[in-house]
Scaffold this active site. Structure first.
Site, short mmCIF file in Angstrom:
data_model
loop_
_atom_site.label_atom_id
_atom_site.label_comp_id
_atom_site.label_asym_id
_atom_site.label_seq_id
_atom_site.Cartn_x
_atom_site.Cartn_y
_atom_site.Cartn_z
N ASP A 94 0.79 2.10 2.82
CA ASP A 94 1.73 1.26 3.20
C ASP A 94 2.97 1.79 4.15
O ASP A 94 3.56 0.99 5.22
CB ASP A 94 2.50 0.66 1.95
CG ASP A 94 1.46 -0.27 1.38
OD1 ASP A 94 0.30 -0.20 1.74
OD2 ASP A 94 1.79 -0.25 0.20
N ARG A 96 -3.40 4.23 -13.67
CA ARG A 96 -1.82 3.67 -14.20
C ARG A 96 -1.82 3.99 -15.55
O ARG A 96 -2.79 4.17 -16.11
CB ARG A 96 -1.85 2.13 -13.95
CG ARG A 96 -1.93 1.56 -12.47
CD ARG A 96 -1.45 0.07 -12.58
NE ARG A 96 -1.85 -0.40 -11.32
CZ ARG A 96 -1.59 -0.23 -10.04
NH1 ARG A 96 -0.71 0.94 -9.90
NH2 ARG A 96 -2.27 -0.71 -9.03
N CYS A 97 -0.70 4.40 -15.96
CA CYS A 97 -0.47 5.10 -17.23
C CYS A 97 0.67 4.32 -18.00
O CYS A 97 1.82 4.62 -17.68
CB CYS A 97 -0.16 6.60 -17.17
SG CYS A 97 -0.22 7.36 -18.70
N GLY A 127 3.31 7.23 -4.97
CA GLY A 127 4.41 6.56 -4.44
C GLY A 127 5.51 6.48 -5.27
O GLY A 127 5.76 7.54 -5.80
N MET A 136 -3.09 -5.17 4.67
CA MET A 136 -2.23 -4.76 3.66
C MET A 136 -1.17 -4.32 3.95
O MET A 136 -0.70 -4.30 5.00
CB MET A 136 -3.11 -3.75 2.68
CG MET A 136 -4.17 -4.38 1.75
SD MET A 136 -4.82 -2.70 0.82
CE MET A 136 -5.66 -3.71 -0.39
N GLY A 145 -1.56 3.95 -6.34
CA GLY A 145 -2.88 3.88 -5.66
C GLY A 145 -3.28 4.94 -4.65
O GLY A 145 -2.55 5.59 -4.28
N GLU A 195 0.22 -8.87 4.55
CA GLU A 195 0.09 -9.79 3.00
C GLU A 195 1.50 -10.16 2.40
O GLU A 195 1.48 -11.13 1.83
CB GLU A 195 -0.81 -8.65 2.09
CG GLU A 195 -0.23 -7.76 1.53
CD GLU A 195 -0.79 -6.82 0.84
OE1 GLU A 195 -1.72 -7.22 0.08
OE2 GLU A 195 -0.42 -5.58 0.47
O1 F6P Z 1 0.11 0.28 -2.09
C1 F6P Z 1 -0.99 0.31 -1.52
C2 F6P Z 1 -1.84 -1.00 -1.52
O2 F6P Z 1 -3.06 -1.16 -0.95
C3 F6P Z 1 -1.16 -2.12 -0.98
O3 F6P Z 1 -1.23 -2.54 0.47
C4 F6P Z 1 -1.56 -3.25 -1.76
O4 F6P Z 1 -0.75 -4.36 -1.81
C5 F6P Z 1 -1.99 -3.02 -3.20
O5 F6P Z 1 -2.06 -1.57 -3.01
C6 F6P Z 1 -3.22 -3.43 -3.77
O6 F6P Z 1 -3.16 -2.98 -4.81
P1 F6P Z 1 -4.37 -2.72 -5.77
O7 F6P Z 1 -5.32 -1.65 -5.36
O8 F6P Z 1 -4.24 -2.41 -7.23
O9 F6P Z 1 -5.28 -4.08 -5.71
#
Ligand code: F6P
Length: 363
Positions: A152, A74-75, A104, A194, A11, A250
């Site tokens: 996060d 993502r790979c 991450g 989030m 992300g 969340e």
């Molecule tokens: O890890 C960052 C984050 O934004 C989290 O806070 C959230 O749960 C997740 O990624 C959302 O993922 P995506 O962008 O794949 O919807």
């Protein structure tokens, strides 16, 4: 000069561009050839135009931009040995043996595996006559330096991940905006923020915005949270407050591990208190927009330190993560941090929240 490649993975988060910029400029400054790898590990596997040499001006005017200008993906290919073999070939053919990964824990773990396999990948490339014996000898070890980019703040081993501060600013801006309309109509707002399984953003946002209640994963409410929240809201209203703000992370859960959702909280407030109540889910707004000054400077400091770490590495140097420790940029062993981060996830899954919080703290 040595070949360094920088890529962003997983992300995105604000401040990644500052980190990329610092890697490029510090690398060039000390005489290295620096490459961008576009679209994360996928670009490393695909090669071609995805791996291009950077110059001083190719990172001009990116420090103030959110997201990552070199893309992230993502790979699945990189999870297979065949994909990693292609990636190794793409790197060796450009003379790259130093990688800076910004991502991450999953992305950092992938880099570590790649490094462990490097020698056998090169053997296979030599056997298949994809590289020469000279190249096999010259590029025999891969060096890795990581930086944690995530809003996060869920990674063990650093005080702040790159992006968290900006996301927090975005959340606070949104809550401030909500407060003015909530005030006019004497409403209660429930804001979902989030953070995945980490309550840092929710907790800090609650403190900074004078929220009345916060639900976070690390401190599941006692089972009578319904009564507690009603008591608190009544107390605030009878003290003259015209509105209430409730923050729900969340990943918030109750003691049984059931999710505490904004919808569930709203139901309680409406059914028991009959307050005019609305839900706002902030979503990806939190991950977008310009990075804060803190994240820009953090990215700069981490990026420069990552390059220095790579330059000082020898064949026996373990991969490191550049992290923030009490306002100092320090190098910590990558795998130790990844393992601790995984242990936190396990402790949370085991409902051992005390252990999770302890593990998250400094070692
Ligand atoms: O890890 C960052 C984050 O934004 C989290 O806070 C959230 O749960 C997740 O990624 C959302 O993922 P995506 O962008 O794949 O919807």
């Amino acid at each position: 000069g040595k070949g360094i490649a920088v890529f962003t993975s997983g992300g995105d988060s604000q401040g990644m561009n500052a980190a990329v910029r610092a890697v490029v400029r510090m690398g060039i400054y000390i005489g290295c050839k620096v490459y961008f790898i576009r679209e994360g590990y996928q670009g490393m596997v695909d090669g071609g135009d995805n791996i291009i040499e950077a110059n001083w001006s190719s990172v001009s005017c990116i420090i103030h931009r959110g997201g990552t200008v070199i893309g992230s993906a993502r790979c699945t290919d990189f999870r297979e040995r065949a994909g990693r073999l292609k990636a190794a070939h793409n790197l060796v053919s450009r003379g790259i043996t130093n990688l800076v990964v910004i991502g991450g824990d999953g992305s950092l773990t992938g880099a570590n595996l790649f490094r462990q396999e490097w020698s056998s990948l090169l053997d296979e490339l030599l056997k298949d006559q994809k590289i020469s014996a000279d190249e096999r000898a010259k590029y025999k070890s891969l060096h890795i330096a990581g930086m944690v980019g995530s809003i996060d703040n869920d990674f063990c081993g650093t005080d702040m991940t790159i992006g968290t501060d900006s996301a927090l600013h975005r959340i606070i801006e949104a809550i401030d905006a909500i407060v003015s309309t909530a005030y006019s109509h004497q409403r209660t707002f429930i804001m979902e923020v989030m953070g995945r399984h980490c309550g840092y953003l929710a907790l800090m946002a609650a403190l900074a915005s004078e929220a009345d209640f916060v639900f976070i994963p690390e401190d599941p409410c006692v089972n009578n949270w319904q009564e507690k929240i009603c008591h608190k809201l009544i107390q605030e209203r009878s003290a003259g407050q015209r509105l209430n703000i409730i923050i729900v992370s969340e990943g918030a859960i109750d003691r049984e591990g059931n999710p505490i959702t904004a919808e569930k909280v709203k139901q309680v407030v409406v059914d028991k208190l009959h307050q005019d109540t609305r839900i706002t889910v902030l979503g990806h707004v939190q991950r977008g927009g310009n990075p804060s000054a803190f994240d820009r400077v953090l990215g700069c400091r981490m990026g420069a330190e990552a390059v220095l770490a790579l330059m000082e590495a020898n064949d026996n140097t373990e991969p490191c993560v550049v992290s923030l420790d009490g306002n100092q940029a320090v190098r910590v062993p990558l795998m130790e941090c990844v393992q601790r981060t995984k242990a936190v996830a396990q402790a949370m899954a085991d409902k051992n929240w005390e252990l999770a919080v302890k593990l998250r703290g400094r070692s």
